[in-house]
Design a protein around this motif. Structure first.
Motif, short mmCIF file in Angstrom:
data_model
loop_
_atom_site.label_atom_id
_atom_site.label_comp_id
_atom_site.label_asym_id
_atom_site.label_seq_id
_atom_site.Cartn_x
_atom_site.Cartn_y
_atom_site.Cartn_z
N MET A 1 0.84 -1.20 0.00
CA MET A 1 0.00 0.00 0.00
C MET A 1 0.88 1.24 0.00
SD MET A 1 -2.77 1.22 2.87
CE MET A 1 -3.52 2.85 2.77
N THR A 2 0.58 2.20 -0.88
CA THR A 2 1.32 3.45 -0.89
C THR A 2 0.82 4.35 0.23
OG1 THR A 2 -0.29 4.41 -2.44
CG2 THR A 2 1.66 3.35 -3.38
N LEU A 25 5.82 10.32 9.57
CA LEU A 25 4.87 9.26 9.25
C LEU A 25 4.93 8.84 7.78
CD1 LEU A 25 1.77 10.61 11.22
CD2 LEU A 25 3.47 8.94 11.98
N GLY A 26 5.75 9.53 7.00
CA GLY A 26 5.84 9.21 5.58
C GLY A 26 4.65 9.69 4.77
N ILE A 27 3.84 10.57 5.36
CA ILE A 27 2.65 11.06 4.67
C ILE A 27 3.06 12.04 3.58
CG2 ILE A 27 0.56 12.48 4.95
CD1 ILE A 27 0.37 11.25 7.80
N ARG A 28 2.53 11.85 2.40
CA ARG A 28 2.81 12.75 1.28
C ARG A 28 1.88 13.96 1.40
NH1 ARG A 28 1.85 8.95 -3.61
NH2 ARG A 28 2.48 10.80 -4.81
N PHE A 29 2.42 15.10 1.05
CA PHE A 29 1.74 16.37 1.31
C PHE A 29 1.67 17.18 0.02
CE2 PHE A 29 1.13 20.48 3.53
CZ PHE A 29 0.30 20.08 4.57
N ASP A 66 -5.88 11.82 -1.28
CA ASP A 66 -6.74 10.89 -0.54
C ASP A 66 -7.69 11.62 0.40
OD1 ASP A 66 -5.67 8.07 -1.21
OD2 ASP A 66 -3.87 9.23 -0.82
N VAL A 67 -7.30 12.80 0.84
CA VAL A 67 -8.15 13.61 1.71
C VAL A 67 -7.75 15.07 1.54
CG1 VAL A 67 -6.59 13.38 3.69
CG2 VAL A 67 -9.00 13.90 4.08
N ILE A 68 -8.73 15.94 1.68
CA ILE A 68 -8.50 17.39 1.63
C ILE A 68 -8.74 17.95 3.02
CG2 ILE A 68 -9.34 19.61 0.73
CD1 ILE A 68 -7.82 18.04 -1.35
N THR A 69 -7.82 18.80 3.48
CA THR A 69 -8.03 19.52 4.73
C THR A 69 -7.54 20.96 4.55
OG1 THR A 69 -7.79 19.37 7.13
CG2 THR A 69 -5.83 18.86 5.81
N PHE A 70 -7.50 21.74 5.64
CA PHE A 70 -7.42 23.19 5.47
C PHE A 70 -6.46 23.86 6.45
CE2 PHE A 70 -11.64 21.53 4.64
CZ PHE A 70 -11.82 21.87 3.30
#
Length: 383
Positions: A1-2, A25-29, A66-70
């Protein structure tokens, strides 16, 4: 899983610090920023320059996220509904976010769920303001534009009908509120995930200067356990009832009831990481930024408990001394435990350009260390 891609709309310091929290966490931004010189745009790997008010820009930006935030609450809710219809997860969603965008909508909804607030009413003209003032015991009263205000902007203290003309010139609805005789300002910060897990940080005292947050003390000194628990439960209830996903800051007035017991009233809501939670970067087991990311990705939330007895955050405001980097030598040598967080912004008088965090067992000492560092970096003291 990417690893997932988090799309952040807005390129300010909140986005910058949220991006930092996601790196381990390796989260792509992916960032949608107004300009390449915005605080987060200077450090994020994938930056799109565009107008968050343009629907097609938003739809193109959301592709691959994968998700949008603000970073802020100003994206039109009708555009966010289109993104949701396109299959994009938007967190917090438009049904929740509107309560942070529109103070009139917020007050009406908080009334419905029984949240204690200052007495208030939407007013149409200065004569309405006078009638409202008579109902709440007279002038002065507070007037707020229902949309667009922040850091004291869009807020007026009016002392007569003649003073009340200016807010109506903005061409947006105006909310009148009683001027609360409060003891101090508090903030309750909570985080809620899509599946309903929620955590609450200690209630903090927020010290305002000229309408701008100056200092935050965690936890709020001399706050009774019952009042603290009541404030945390109030924030958790608001998060649940409004369907918030992510971080919610509830700004509060601590008041004094007629019988001398403490009371609390809700002043404002923010559905994003918040200035009153910056202390958590160094003072909590899990920062508000890390927990906001965990929430919008529906990961288990982290421990919100404090690491030290006291943590103090002091905002660094711009002054007439632009070369703040030169101040690092003195501040770091004087206080090796000091944590400095700068936002990469141009230094302008009164502008938030960074903050410092200090922590320890003696509150007076911790406050002095934070205040000294913030003032030295600004150039208002020289030793």
């Amino acid at each position: 899983m990417t690893f997932p891609v988090v799309g952040m709309i807005g390129g300010g310091q909140l986005a910058r610090m949220t991006h930092e929290a996601g790196i381990p966490l390796g989260i792509r931004f992916k960032l949608l920023s107004d300009t390449p010189l915005d605080s987060a745009a200077m450090v994020a790997g994938e930056v799109v320059i565009g107008d968050y008010r343009d629907l097609e820009t938003l739809r193109a930006f959301a592709e691959g996220c994968d998700v949008i935030t603000f970073d802020h609450e100003h994206v039109p809710t009708e555009h966010l509904r289109v993104l949701e219809a396109d299959g994009i997860a938007v967190r917090p969603g438009p049904d929740a976010l509107v309560h942070a965008q529109d103070k009139g909508v917020m007050r009406a909804r908080l009334d419905e769920i029984g949240v204690p607030s200052p007495r208030h009413r939407i007013v149409d003209n200065p004569a309405d303001v006078t009638a409202f003032a008579e109902e709440v015991g007279g002038f002065p009263v507070i007037l707020k534009t229902v949309r667009g205000g922040y850091d004291g902007k869009g807020v007026w203290v009016v002392r007569s009908e003649a003073d009340a003309a200016q807010p109506f010139r903005a061409g947006v609805p105006v909310l009148a509120e009683e001027k609360v005789d409060f003891v101090r300002e508090l903030a309750a910060n909570v985080v809620r995930s899509p599946h309903g897990q929620a955590v609450a940080y200690p209630v903090v005292e927020s010290v305002q200067v000229d309408g701008v947050c100056d200092t935050v003390i965690a936890p709020a000194p001399d706050l009774g356990a019952d009042v603290s628990a009541r404030a945390q439960q109030l924030a958790l209830t608001i998060a649940k009832e409004l369907g918030v996903t992510g971080h919610l800051a509830v700004e509060l007035f601590e008041t004094r009831n007629d019988d001398g017991t403490p009371g609390i009233l809700v002043n404002e809501l923010a559905m994003r990481p918040h200035n009153s939670g910056h202390w958590t970067q160094d003072g909590a087991v899990t920062s508000q930024f890390a927990n906001h990311l965990r929430a919008v990705l529906d990961l288990p939330l982290g421990d919100p408990r404090p690491r030290a007895r006291w943590t103090v955050m002091a905002n660094v405001l711009g002054g007439d001394y632009p070369d703040m980097y030169q101040g690092f030598l003195h501040c770091m040598a004087r206080d090796p435990q000091l944590k400095i967080h700068m936002y990469g912004k141009d230094v302008k008088p009164g502008r938030k350009v960074g903050h410092v965090n200090t922590y320890g067992d003696d509150l007076d000492e911790v406050r002095e260390r934070a205040r000294h560092a913030a003032d030295y970096l600004r150039g208002t003291i020289t030793e």
